[in-house]
Design a protein around this motif. Structure first.
Motif, PDB file in Angstrom:
ATOM      1  N   GLY A 214      69.725  63.595  29.845  1.00  0.00           N
ATOM      2  CA  GLY A 214      70.304  63.181  31.816  1.00  0.00           C
ATOM      3  C   GLY A 214      71.573  62.708  31.757  1.00  0.00           C
ATOM      4  N   LEU A 215      71.841  61.578  32.126  1.00  0.00           N
ATOM      5  CA  LEU A 215      73.652  61.682  32.632  1.00  0.00           C
ATOM      6  C   LEU A 215      74.014  61.232  31.452  1.00  0.00           C
ATOM      7  N   GLY A 216      73.741  60.955  29.995  1.00  0.00           N
ATOM      8  CA  GLY A 216      74.209  61.364  28.865  1.00  0.00           C
ATOM      9  C   GLY A 216      75.052  61.996  28.678  1.00  0.00           C
ATOM     10  N   ALA A 217      74.423  64.040  29.637  1.00  0.00           N
ATOM     11  CA  ALA A 217      74.944  64.880  28.668  1.00  0.00           C
ATOM     12  C   ALA A 217      76.204  65.073  29.910  1.00  0.00           C
ATOM     13  N   ARG A 218      76.746  64.972  30.641  1.00  0.00           N
ATOM     14  CA  ARG A 218      77.725  64.665  31.644  1.00  0.00           C
ATOM     15  C   ARG A 218      78.961  65.806  31.450  1.00  0.00           C
ATOM     16  N   ALA A 219      78.970  66.321  29.398  1.00  0.00           N
ATOM     17  CA  ALA A 219      80.786  66.546  29.674  1.00  0.00           C
ATOM     18  C   ALA A 219      80.342  68.131  29.421  1.00  0.00           C
ATOM     19  N   GLN A 220      78.955  68.394  29.555  1.00  0.00           N
ATOM     20  CA  GLN A 220      78.145  69.404  29.384  1.00  0.00           C
ATOM     21  C   GLN A 220      77.576  69.827  30.541  1.00  0.00           C
ATOM     22  N   TRP A 221      77.649  68.966  30.966  1.00  0.00           N
ATOM     23  CA  TRP A 221      76.827  69.444  32.921  1.00  0.00           C
ATOM     24  C   TRP A 221      78.371  68.758  33.945  1.00  0.00           C
ATOM     25  N   ARG A 222      79.370  69.505  34.388  1.00  0.00           N
ATOM     26  CA  ARG A 222      80.351  68.772  35.280  1.00  0.00           C
ATOM     27  C   ARG A 222      79.710  68.391  36.309  1.00  0.00           C
ATOM     28  N   GLU A 223      78.775  69.241  36.915  1.00  0.00           N
ATOM     29  CA  GLU A 223      78.203  69.005  38.718  1.00  0.00           C
ATOM     30  C   GLU A 223      77.394  68.101  38.431  1.00  0.00           C
ATOM     31  N   LEU A 224      76.777  67.031  37.489  1.00  0.00           N
ATOM     32  CA  LEU A 224      75.534  66.581  36.926  1.00  0.00           C
ATOM     33  C   LEU A 224      75.947  64.991  37.406  1.00  0.00           C
ATOM     34  N   ARG A 225      75.800  64.195  38.399  1.00  0.00           N
ATOM     35  CA  ARG A 225      76.431  63.581  39.508  1.00  0.00           C
ATOM     36  C   ARG A 225      75.017  62.122  39.324  1.00  0.00           C
ATOM     37  N   GLY A 226      75.183  60.791  39.235  1.00  0.00           N
ATOM     38  CA  GLY A 226      74.113  59.666  39.303  1.00  0.00           C
ATOM     39  C   GLY A 226      73.594  59.312  40.354  1.00  0.00           C
ATOM     40  N   VAL A 227      72.227  59.316  40.567  1.00  0.00           N
ATOM     41  CA  VAL A 227      71.513  58.791  42.325  1.00  0.00           C
ATOM     42  C   VAL A 227      71.131  57.016  41.735  1.00  0.00           C
ATOM     43  N   ARG A 228      72.192  56.752  42.473  1.00  0.00           N
ATOM     44  CA  ARG A 228      71.311  54.963  42.483  1.00  0.00           C
ATOM     45  C   ARG A 228      70.137  54.751  42.717  1.00  0.00           C
ATOM     46  N   GLY A 229      69.427  53.879  42.226  1.00  0.00           N
ATOM     47  CA  GLY A 229      68.213  53.226  42.408  1.00  0.00           C
ATOM     48  C   GLY A 229      67.840  52.392  42.393  1.00  0.00           C
ATOM     49  N   GLU A 230      67.270  51.314  43.249  1.00  0.00           N
ATOM     50  CA  GLU A 230      66.958  50.481  42.659  1.00  0.00           C
ATOM     51  C   GLU A 230      65.484  50.050  42.870  1.00  0.00           C
ATOM     52  N   VAL A 231      64.870  48.848  41.841  1.00  0.00           N
ATOM     53  CA  VAL A 231      63.166  48.522  42.118  1.00  0.00           C
ATOM     54  C   VAL A 231      63.398  47.224  41.840  1.00  0.00           C
ATOM     55  N   ILE A 232      62.160  46.286  42.498  1.00  0.00           N
ATOM     56  CA  ILE A 232      61.499  45.081  42.416  1.00  0.00           C
ATOM     57  C   ILE A 232      60.325  45.633  41.678  1.00  0.00           C
ATOM     58  N   ARG A 233      60.247  44.737  40.611  1.00  0.00           N
ATOM     59  CA  ARG A 233      58.615  44.696  39.804  1.00  0.00           C
ATOM     60  C   ARG A 233      57.513  43.143  40.760  1.00  0.00           C
ATOM     61  N   LEU A 234      56.651  42.963  40.758  1.00  0.00           N
ATOM     62  CA  LEU A 234      56.652  41.716  41.332  1.00  0.00           C
ATOM     63  C   LEU A 234      54.842  41.595  41.108  1.00  0.00           C
ATOM     64  N   HIS A 235      54.553  40.626  40.815  1.00  0.00           N
ATOM     65  CA  HIS A 235      53.490  39.672  40.075  1.00  0.00           C
ATOM     66  C   HIS A 235      52.543  39.079  41.584  1.00  0.00           C
ATOM     67  N   ALA A 236      52.011  40.241  41.993  1.00  0.00           N
ATOM     68  CA  ALA A 236      51.695  39.799  43.272  1.00  0.00           C
ATOM     69  C   ALA A 236      49.336  39.902  43.705  1.00  0.00           C
ATOM     70  N   PRO A 237      48.592  38.847  42.938  1.00  0.00           N
ATOM     71  CA  PRO A 237      47.690  38.953  42.480  1.00  0.00           C
ATOM     72  C   PRO A 237      46.750  39.011  44.186  1.00  0.00           C
ATOM     73  N   ASP A 238      47.515  38.328  45.231  1.00  0.00           N
ATOM     74  CA  ASP A 238      47.045  38.273  46.248  1.00  0.00           C
ATOM     75  C   ASP A 238      46.987  39.511  46.892  1.00  0.00           C
ATOM     76  N   VAL A 239      47.782  40.322  46.373  1.00  0.00           N
ATOM     77  CA  VAL A 239      47.427  41.287  46.699  1.00  0.00           C
ATOM     78  C   VAL A 239      47.372  42.674  46.883  1.00  0.00           C
TER      79      VAL A 239
END
Length: 380
Positions: A214-239
């Motif tokens: 993945g992004l660890g290979a950017r030395a070889q894949w110069r055109e690679l970029r990161g796209v940031r994602g944000e994720v929340i994990r919830l415990h919601a037994p009532d849902v």
């Protein structure tokens, strides 16, 4: 179609293979190649839990039609392939992995009806161009309530995409780690290795090197970029949501993926950035507010984790396979579709390794590059 038999060693007999990267693709390839009798070693920057891997911070939804709103028909076809293949791949693993195929529900509030209409048109065009997709269903309020009683009365329209699915990404990564150990794969955890550390084909070296960093290979894949994602994990037994649910919204179109034991994975944000710092207050509030708008039971949920990760992405947002040098094959650019397209990528790569060509790659429009090689080695 490029043919590669003179660039990669034949796998007709057992070979020694080194895999760089112990995320999703690295583990899948290691398990399948070890099952075929090859001597496999995996080198990962993280440990068995895949910390630092984009695969650990994901909802693992398998939604080819829903994702067609932002991707190409070839990726949709890869997603179709994945939906059929995941049950087979999971059945081979030594530990259970949650897998569900209850479809996707798309909801919206009245003020977002215009955006929902545009989305419906996009999905309809995909169904016209990609054969084999189940027909989407347009729901009124009663239809929404029948499908998901927990949101009854809150939404008066919706779309249902039958056949789409999801799995538990962390259970899968754990089960793949157990399978690698069971198959006597050499596991080198917490060891970042580079291509320069190997000389494939030389005495005492692996005969084949697969780079899945993945992004660890950017030395070889110069055109690679990161796209940031944000994720929340919830415990919601009532849902009570029985399937992945998406909320159409002009600023934060969220998804809610219900896992086992009352756990939900919620995400939406997609930021063009390599920043892996903690999530912002704004994005956290937007995710939680949108989740509450879907189901009021989230008000009493407990936040288990707020995670961020950057997904490896190429300029066209499509995956690619590349032969950088003889005996060196690279897989990268899975973007936000990793779990959805991983089985298709796996099977296409296995075809390339065993026969030197891949009808699957051609069917999916998967780019197979020959890069950094002398011209006479790339002629077909």
């Amino acid at each position: 179609m490029h043919t590669l038999p003179h660039l990669l060693p034949s796998l007709d007999t057992p070979r020694s293979i080194a895999i760089l990267g112990a995320g999703l693709m690295g583990r899948l390839l290691a398990v399948q190649l070890a099952r075929r009798g090859h001597r496999v070693a995996v080198h990962g920057i993280g440990g068995p839990d895949a910390e630092g891997s984009a695969a650990r911070v994901a909802a693992a939804m398998l939604a080819p039609l829903a994702e067609s709103a932002i991707t190409e028909p070839g990726v949709v076809r890869m997603g179709q392939h994945g939906l059929a293949r995941w049950p087979e791949l999971l059945a081979e693993l030594p530990e259970p992995v949650f897998f569900q195929q209850n479809g996707t529900l798309i909801l919206w509030h009245r003020q977002d009806a215009a955006d929902a209409a545009r989305l419906r048109q996009t999905l309809a065009r995909t169904q016209d161009s990609v054969a084999g997709l189940p027909a989407l269903q347009v729901l009124d309020g009663a239809g929404v309530a029948e499908l998901e009683p927990g949101v009854a009365g809150r939404f008066h329209q919706g779309l249902y995409l039958p056949g789409e699915g999801q799995l538990d990404n962390r259970q899968l990564l754990t089960a793949l780690a157990a399978a690698m150990q069971q198959l006597n794969v050499q596991l080198h955890w917490h060891r970042a290795r580079n291509l320069q550390d190997f000389a494939p084909g030389e005495p005492g070296q692996p005969e084949l090197l697969l780079d899945c960093r993945g992004l660890g290979a950017r030395a070889q894949w110069r055109e690679l970029r990161g796209v940031r994602g944000e994720v929340i994990r919830l415990h919601a037994p009532d849902v009570t949501l029985a399937r992945p649910t998406r909320l159409v919204h002009p600023r934060y179109p969220i998804y809610i993926a219900p896992k086992q034991d009352g756990v939900f994975v919620i995400g939406a944000t997609e930021i063009e950035s390599d920043d892996q710092s903690p999530a912002s207050v704004r994005s956290t509030l937007e995710l939680l507010s949108a989740a509450y708008a879907v189901h009021p039971g989230f008000a009493e949920a407990r936040i288990l984790e707020l995670a961020t990760q950057c997904r490896p992405t190429l300029p066209d947002n499509l995956p690619a396979v590349r032969v950088l040098a003889p005996r060196v094959l690279e897989v990268n650019g899975l973007y936000r579709h990793g779990f959805m397209i991983a089985p298709a990528m796996l099977d296409a790569v296995l075809e390339l390794l065993h026969t030197g060509q891949s009808p699957l790659a051609q069917r999916f429009g998967l780019l197979v590059q020959l890069s950094g090689l002398p011209q006479e080695m790339t002629e077909t």
